[in-house]
Write a protein that holds these residues in place. Structure first.
Motif, mmCIF file in Angstrom:
data_model
loop_
_atom_site.group_PDB
_atom_site.id
_atom_site.type_symbol
_atom_site.label_atom_id
_atom_site.label_comp_id
_atom_site.label_asym_id
_atom_site.label_seq_id
_atom_site.Cartn_x
_atom_site.Cartn_y
_atom_site.Cartn_z
ATOM 1 N N HIS A 30 33.094 46.961 40.438
ATOM 2 C CA HIS A 30 33.126 47.667 39.154
ATOM 3 C C HIS A 30 34.163 47.072 38.204
ATOM 4 O O HIS A 30 34.079 47.299 36.999
ATOM 5 C CB HIS A 30 33.399 49.151 39.379
ATOM 6 C CG HIS A 30 32.275 49.847 40.086
ATOM 7 N ND1 HIS A 30 31.027 49.997 39.518
ATOM 8 C CD2 HIS A 30 32.189 50.405 41.312
ATOM 9 C CE1 HIS A 30 30.229 50.628 40.357
ATOM 10 N NE2 HIS A 30 30.910 50.882 41.460
ATOM 11 N N ARG A 31 35.091 46.333 38.730
ATOM 12 C CA ARG A 31 36.071 45.665 37.866
ATOM 13 C C ARG A 31 35.399 44.626 36.972
ATOM 14 O O ARG A 31 35.854 44.350 35.865
ATOM 15 C CB ARG A 31 37.145 44.996 38.727
ATOM 16 C CG ARG A 31 38.191 44.215 37.945
ATOM 17 C CD ARG A 31 39.212 43.620 38.883
ATOM 18 N NE ARG A 31 40.207 42.836 38.168
ATOM 19 C CZ ARG A 31 41.216 42.196 38.751
ATOM 20 N NH1 ARG A 31 41.376 42.273 40.055
ATOM 21 N NH2 ARG A 31 42.070 41.493 38.044
ATOM 22 N N PHE A 32 34.299 44.060 37.449
ATOM 23 C CA PHE A 32 33.604 43.002 36.707
ATOM 24 C C PHE A 32 32.279 43.487 36.120
ATOM 25 O O PHE A 32 31.436 42.673 35.757
ATOM 26 C CB PHE A 32 33.348 41.802 37.629
ATOM 27 C CG PHE A 32 34.585 41.255 38.266
ATOM 28 C CD1 PHE A 32 35.436 40.427 37.562
ATOM 29 C CD2 PHE A 32 34.905 41.590 39.567
ATOM 30 C CE1 PHE A 32 36.590 39.935 38.147
ATOM 31 C CE2 PHE A 32 36.050 41.102 40.165
ATOM 32 C CZ PHE A 32 36.900 40.270 39.455
ATOM 33 N N ALA A 33 32.099 44.799 36.062
ATOM 34 C CA ALA A 33 30.834 45.340 35.571
ATOM 35 C C ALA A 33 30.540 44.928 34.134
ATOM 36 O O ALA A 33 29.380 44.813 33.744
ATOM 37 C CB ALA A 33 30.841 46.870 35.681
ATOM 38 N N GLY A 34 31.563 44.683 33.355
ATOM 39 C CA GLY A 34 31.353 44.323 31.957
ATOM 40 C C GLY A 34 31.304 42.834 31.698
ATOM 41 O O GLY A 34 31.232 42.413 30.539
ATOM 42 N N SER A 35 31.337 42.023 32.744
ATOM 43 C CA SER A 35 31.341 40.567 32.564
ATOM 44 C C SER A 35 30.234 39.940 33.401
ATOM 45 O O SER A 35 30.387 39.738 34.608
ATOM 46 C CB SER A 35 32.704 39.979 32.964
ATOM 47 O OG SER A 35 32.670 38.560 32.908
ATOM 48 N N ASP A 36 29.123 39.620 32.771
ATOM 49 C CA ASP A 36 28.032 38.955 33.483
ATOM 50 C C ASP A 36 28.434 37.551 33.924
ATOM 51 O O ASP A 36 27.925 37.047 34.942
ATOM 52 C CB ASP A 36 26.790 38.881 32.591
ATOM 53 C CG ASP A 36 26.098 40.234 32.452
ATOM 54 O OD1 ASP A 36 26.372 41.127 33.282
ATOM 55 O OD2 ASP A 36 25.295 40.394 31.512
ATOM 56 N N ASP A 37 29.335 36.909 33.188
ATOM 57 C CA ASP A 37 29.799 35.577 33.585
ATOM 58 C C ASP A 37 30.505 35.632 34.935
ATOM 59 O O ASP A 37 30.284 34.776 35.808
ATOM 60 C CB ASP A 37 30.749 34.995 32.523
ATOM 61 C CG ASP A 37 30.014 34.603 31.251
ATOM 62 O OD1 ASP A 37 28.779 34.383 31.319
ATOM 63 O OD2 ASP A 37 30.664 34.510 30.193
#
Length: 212
Positions: free
Chosen positions: A52-59
């Protein structure tokens, strides 16, 4: 005889202006508490290494998992999640083998990671080639030996789940969709396409023949 009128003020009745100020201050405090709660939640997510820490970064999702983005990863997760509770943990499976017990369902043993973060850890190991010690440091709530068991467990689980998915079309469907050039071959089941790769070769025929 003079009479002096004395007007007594009831001190128990609050001042309306003071009430309005108190109500305004309470609303402001509630709003501050709400904003602080949101900020603390965001900081907690940032401090915790998980999916969930990277949920906003598709990269980042592509880098760590090779899925096109967070939405695609979650679609895949929704397909396998119903069977996750039936997953046999590596440590438990070994214990069962030693006792020679027959079981149908084994509930997952408790770990400090959520199952979706275990899946994320496994993908990072598989895709980004991160070492077990590195993963244990990133997911700081787990021990290196736990990371090893998580990887073994998810390897066996996904091998079983994905291996049971049929990838071949029925013979009737193949025949109905064959290209025209293959329609004379009634026993065609699979068409293997070849890819042409360019490579450098010596201009000398003698060197080409010798394989140099």
């Amino acid at each position: 005889m003079e009479c002096t009128a004395v007007v007594a003020h009831d001190s128990s009745v609050p001042d309306p202006m003071a009430l309005d100020m108190t109500a305004t201050e309470n609303l402001q405090l509630k709003e501050q508490i709400r904003l602080m709660s949101i900020e603390m939640g965001e900081l907690k997510i940032q401090a915790t290494f998980g999916l969930h820490r990277f949920a906003g970064s598709d990269d980042d999702i592509r880098f760590y998992t090779r899925f096109a983005g967070y939405r695609h990863l979650m679609i895949f997760w929704s397909l396998i999640e119903p069977s996750v509770p039936l997953m046999i943990r590596t440590s438990r499976a070994k214990a069962v083998e030693r006792k020679k017990e027959t079981i149908s369902v084994v509930r997952p043993a408790h770990t400090s990671l959520q199952t979706i973060d275990e899946f994320f850890l496994f993908l990072m190991y598989l895709v980004a080639s991160l070492k077990e010690r590195d993963l244990a440091n990133r997911f700081f709530l787990v021990h290196q030996s736990t990371v090893s068991r998580i990887i073994s467990t998810w390897t066996n689980y996904l091998y079983t789940i994905l291996g049971s998915v049929g990838i071949w079309m029925e013979k009737e469907d193949v025949q109905a969709n064959l290209p025209k050039v293959f329609q004379d071959f009634s026993d065609t089941q699979v068409i293997v396409d070849c890819t042409e790769l360019r490579c450098q070769t010596p201009s000398s025929l003698l060197l080409q023949k010798s394989g140099q």
